[in-house]
Design a protein around this motif. Sequence first.
Motif, PDB file in Angstrom:
ATOM      1  N   ILE A 163       0.941  -1.111   0.075  1.00  0.00           N
ATOM      2  CA  ILE A 163      -0.064  -0.049  -0.040  1.00  0.00           C
ATOM      3  C   ILE A 163       0.950   1.162   0.182  1.00  0.00           C
ATOM      4  O   ILE A 163       0.583   2.188  -0.653  1.00  0.00           O
ATOM      5  CB  ILE A 163      -1.032  -0.061   1.197  1.00  0.00           C
ATOM      6  N   ALA A 164       2.049   1.178   0.729  1.00  0.00           N
ATOM      7  CA  ALA A 164       2.736   2.454   0.872  1.00  0.00           C
ATOM      8  C   ALA A 164       3.356   2.756  -0.699  1.00  0.00           C
ATOM      9  O   ALA A 164       3.706   3.787  -1.137  1.00  0.00           O
ATOM     10  CB  ALA A 164       3.977   1.991   1.807  1.00  0.00           C
ATOM     11  N   ARG A 165       3.762   1.591  -1.168  1.00  0.00           N
ATOM     12  CA  ARG A 165       4.380   1.868  -2.703  1.00  0.00           C
ATOM     13  C   ARG A 165       3.155   2.264  -3.612  1.00  0.00           C
ATOM     14  O   ARG A 165       3.516   3.084  -4.647  1.00  0.00           O
ATOM     15  CB  ARG A 165       4.927   0.569  -3.195  1.00  0.00           C
ATOM     16  N   MET A 166       1.953   1.850  -3.526  1.00  0.00           N
ATOM     17  CA  MET A 166       0.845   2.548  -4.292  1.00  0.00           C
ATOM     18  C   MET A 166       0.847   4.014  -3.949  1.00  0.00           C
ATOM     19  O   MET A 166       0.776   4.684  -5.040  1.00  0.00           O
ATOM     20  CB  MET A 166      -0.562   2.058  -3.671  1.00  0.00           C
ATOM     21  N   VAL A 167       1.192   4.493  -2.741  1.00  0.00           N
ATOM     22  CA  VAL A 167       1.100   6.149  -2.534  1.00  0.00           C
ATOM     23  C   VAL A 167       2.317   6.442  -3.219  1.00  0.00           C
ATOM     24  O   VAL A 167       2.095   7.584  -3.822  1.00  0.00           O
ATOM     25  CB  VAL A 167       1.085   6.092  -0.817  1.00  0.00           C
ATOM     26  N   GLU A 168       3.440   5.796  -3.202  1.00  0.00           N
ATOM     27  CA  GLU A 168       4.657   6.351  -3.522  1.00  0.00           C
ATOM     28  C   GLU A 168       4.677   6.686  -5.116  1.00  0.00           C
ATOM     29  O   GLU A 168       5.020   7.668  -5.550  1.00  0.00           O
ATOM     30  CB  GLU A 168       5.907   5.465  -3.443  1.00  0.00           C
TER      31      GLU A 168
END
Length: 513
Positions: free
Chosen positions: A355-360
């Motif tokens: 999920i953090a990579r989706m945001v990034e």
Amino acid sequence: MISPSVVYANGRFYSAADPRASAMLVRDGRIGWLGAAADAPSADVTVDLGGALVTPAFVDAHLHATDTGLAADGLDLSGVRSAGELLEAVAAFARTRPVGGVVHGHGWDESTWVEQVPPSAEELERAGDGRRVYLSQASVHSALASGSLLAACAGIEAVPGYDVSGWVREQAHHAVRAVALGSLTAAQRTAAQTSALRLAASRGVAAVHECAGPGTSSEADFASVLALSGAGLPQVFGYWGELGGAVRAKELGAVGAAGDLYADGALGSRTASLRSPYLDGAGCGEAFVSAEQAGAHLLECIEVGVQGGFHAIGDAAIEAVLDGFAIAARAVGVDRLREGRHRIEHVELIDKAMIARMVEFGVVASVQPVFDALWGGPDRMYAQRLGVERALLTNPIGAMYAVGVSLAFGSDSPVTALDPWAAVVAAAAPRNPAYRMSVRSAFGASTRGGWRAAGVDDVGVLTPGRSATFAVWETPAGMDGGLPVLLPGVDGVVPARPVCRRTVLHGETIFEE
């Protein structure tokens, strides 16, 4: 031709620009004024709303128009609970169809059966009585095919996913599906698509994202539905899901080489690509796209100037796709990658790190909250396939929203019904309460989120100067915070759903009851 100006009066308007407004002027397809009915400017036409609620119209961010129309007018198998019931339904429906044709059915879900064994190709052949039979499973990632339909697919026995039982998956399913849909005439196909879009408009949906591509439909099918866009029907944003097909997507009029570009299959057919094996079947599913392929595809989309994206359901597939985003980011920079608003469809089994990579990377999550309502929790299909612990981690839509992932809600119709309020309810009251989001936020993902996911920023709110794209609702359960009451109260009573009375797209009425 210049459209007449219209004042919509005596209503309630869901608008941050003027929450107390009771009237709205529409001129030249845009909102010209919003305020108190007593102060409304003159107009060519006045529509008395009779106290109805006006909201931004819905967007369905993942839909298959031909299949939706066929399902609406065809054989609905969502209620069958055994192989015997399915065969009885096929036999009864087949008698209403011409001999030599194809029976199209959809929605059977063996995970709801006591004995989870579907009928054989030979049994379907007998039930069809001279008609070929194609029955898509609820996920539309597998299907049952009669013997004569299998025989019409040359070399099907050598195609991955073939099974002599007639239950075909992935590539074999794509081959069978192509023959079944290819049996439609152009007029039948257009009629099915028109039926689907009219249904969408009647549910307050003003725009849809048609997800097409090799294996899902055909170029002719895609061109047909795009030609219907806005012609008294919802606006259609087309997505062509072909790996390395960015140029072709643009030629076809698509806004993206995305949508049903399969990185894996589906949980229902045990073909979603997982890090850990299925609980009720051997293996970890099917993976169709590597990180390197995903990265190359995104770079091609950036060069051509279209959105990129993938269908990814299992955690292994999502991880591979996000590794592809990382490859693209290293090549062109994160900022340029984020500008593309590239997307991942479904995103069902994803952890906090992903999920953090989706945001990034600024990835849009095009999700279907009703999947959780139908199959989530401790005792339904996800739990059968994954076990309870993993099942309760699926579809963390509220968790994605909480950390800034851009969301767009869709139905994946005909996988789930064209019912946008159901998506709002499912997101606001998921089976895992840790993933709740507010009704207001869920409504935003179902409306403005869908426009933004297609690269359109000036639609989806009721504000002067913006597009006059809205729906008019009767709200039998009352209002709460400017929106209809949707969730049960302390008494546990389920509120009656809003009823659409009118849908307007860029000032043009596309549905009126």
